[in-house]
Design an enzyme around this catalytic site. Structure first.
Site, PDB file in Angstrom:
ATOM      1  N   THR A  86      53.184-109.698  50.578  1.00  0.00           N
ATOM      2  CA  THR A  86      52.806-109.715  51.860  1.00  0.00           C
ATOM      3  C   THR A  86      52.648-111.162  51.963  1.00  0.00           C
ATOM      4  O   THR A  86      51.913-111.774  51.087  1.00  0.00           O
ATOM      5  CB  THR A  86      51.562-108.989  52.157  1.00  0.00           C
ATOM      6  N   SER A 178      46.806-102.283  52.564  1.00  0.00           N
ATOM      7  CA  SER A 178      46.129-102.801  51.357  1.00  0.00           C
ATOM      8  C   SER A 178      44.703-102.165  51.350  1.00  0.00           C
ATOM      9  O   SER A 178      43.985-102.647  52.245  1.00  0.00           O
ATOM     10  CB  SER A 178      46.546-104.250  51.398  1.00  0.00           C
ATOM     11  N   ASN A 180      42.666-104.005  49.334  1.00  0.00           N
ATOM     12  CA  ASN A 180      42.298-105.255  48.963  1.00  0.00           C
ATOM     13  C   ASN A 180      41.688-106.535  49.910  1.00  0.00           C
ATOM     14  O   ASN A 180      41.385-107.554  49.792  1.00  0.00           O
ATOM     15  CB  ASN A 180      43.027-105.768  47.819  1.00  0.00           C
ATOM     16  N   THR A 181      41.965-106.131  51.177  1.00  0.00           N
ATOM     17  CA  THR A 181      41.493-106.900  52.362  1.00  0.00           C
ATOM     18  C   THR A 181      40.529-106.133  53.109  1.00  0.00           C
ATOM     19  O   THR A 181      40.775-105.110  53.635  1.00  0.00           O
ATOM     20  CB  THR A 181      42.632-107.518  53.378  1.00  0.00           C
ATOM     21  N   SER A 322      55.688-101.159  40.327  1.00  0.00           N
ATOM     22  CA  SER A 322      55.064-100.860  39.103  1.00  0.00           C
ATOM     23  C   SER A 322      56.200-100.399  37.974  1.00  0.00           C
ATOM     24  O   SER A 322      56.024-100.744  36.706  1.00  0.00           O
ATOM     25  CB  SER A 322      53.844 -99.965  39.233  1.00  0.00           C
TER      26      SER A 322
END
Length: 347
Positions: A86, A178, A180-181, A322
């Site tokens: 991203t 996400s 994580n933001t 992954s």
């Protein structure tokens, strides 16, 4: 046979350090003409989706090549399409290290990278130097918002990125999933999602006129959604005439990794443990959409049969990240071979 030996070496290193060395190594092999050591030819399996013609339905998910530094090298591994990012309007460091953790006992990965990237302008420099898009390769660009941008102004960041990447992308992915933001997943909720999609589609129309080409827009969603949320997102996708949807991003759940080393690290969990959760969301989404727009199935694909299950659940295309870390380039060929057989049977 070569990759398990390579993986043993890399898994002895810190995960993020290993990632950087590994990606540089793939590019080195490509530059020196030895990329064939890692990859074999894949079975052609043309697929049409989002108005694009894919040579095969196997894609690389965003996150592996955030800045588009390794596009040509990755394309040589047989992927039918590559998604980079991203990317955000301004460069940002992301979260403090360490922020990437393997859980090899479960073939999982936890990351809390936080959209670390060199900014959209740097990504575009790399895209314009790459041969893959010039030769007709399908390149997706995944866009997000800067961490310092308040959530109420998130649309501004997405529009900046869309303006800049539009003419260099085969399709653009809007990442609102996400974990994580801070507060990013709030954009998946009804009113916020409606507002964001309305602005993006209006800008897409303007850009299509300006550049004389229509670039599809896809939305990437989370696996941590209930049935009501899935139905609401499907309705919004239809109403705003989105071109595709990617299901799914990483999960906040720790099902399947309880008690394992690194399982308590904060961040999104990917790999084998997310397969069932992401595939269930995909299946429900496919039912709700009833074929009105294509779905790219992502999450926990570790082998050909996993990809086949995504297709049977309603995906037109698949992506992995992954699985590539755990299985290497052989996974590209295995998935392509399996899907060529599965899709031929469906015709």
């Amino acid at each position: 046979m070569l990759y398990p030996l390579i993986r043993k070496f890399f898994f002895a290193l810190d995960a993020e350090t290993a990632h950087g060395i590994g990606m540089s190594g793939v590019s080195f092999l490509n530059a020196t003409g030895f990329a064939g050591c890692l990859a074999k030819p894949v079975t052609p399996c043309p697929v049409e989706a989002m108005g694009l013609k894919f040579p095969n339905p196997v894609g690389l998910a965003a996150g592996l090549d955030k800045n588009g530094d390794h596009i040509d090298a990755l394309a040589r591994l047989g992927f039918g399409f590559i998604e980079i990012g991203t990317v955000t309007p301004k460069p940002q460091d992301g979260n403090p290290r360490p922020r990437l953790f393997r859980i090899p006992e479960a073939q999982g990965i936890i990351n809390r990278m936080g959209f670390n990237n060199a900014g959209v302008d740097r990504l575009l420099e790399n895209v314009r130097m790459a041969k893959f898009p010039k030769e007709g390769g399908i390149l997706g660009i995944n866009i997000g918002k800067n961490a310092t941008t308040p959530i109420e102004h998130a649309a501004d960041d997405y529009l900046i990125c869309l303006n800049k990447v539009y003419n260099d992308a085969s399709y653009v992915t809007v990442n609102i999933s996400s974990p994580n933001t801070k507060n990013l997943r709030e954009l998946q909720k009804d009113e916020a999602l409606d507002d964001l999609l309305a602005q993006l589609k209006a800008r897409q129309e303007v850009l299509a006129d300006k550049h004389g080409r229509y670039v599809p827009l896809a939305l990437k969603i989370a696996p941590d959604l209930d049935d009501q949320q899935i139905a609401a997102i499907a309705d919004a996708l239809r109403r705003h005439r989105m071109d595709g949807v990617i299901a799914t991003n990483t999960t906040l759940s720790r099902d399947g990794v309880e008690g394992l080393p690194n399982a308590d690290e904060a961040g999104g969990l990917s790999g084998a443990p997310v397969f069932r959760k992401s595939t269930d969301v995909l299946k429900k989404l496919a039912t709700a959409l009833a074929g009105e727009l294509p779905i790219i199935g992502v999450g926990g694909i570790m082998g050909g049969e996993d990809a086949a299950e995504k297709v049977r659940a309603g995906a037109s295309l698949v992506q992995f990240y992954s699985g590539f870390i755990y299985r290497g380039p052989d996974l590209v060929r295995e998935v392509a071979d399996t899907l060529a057989y599965v899709m031929k049977k469906k015709v």
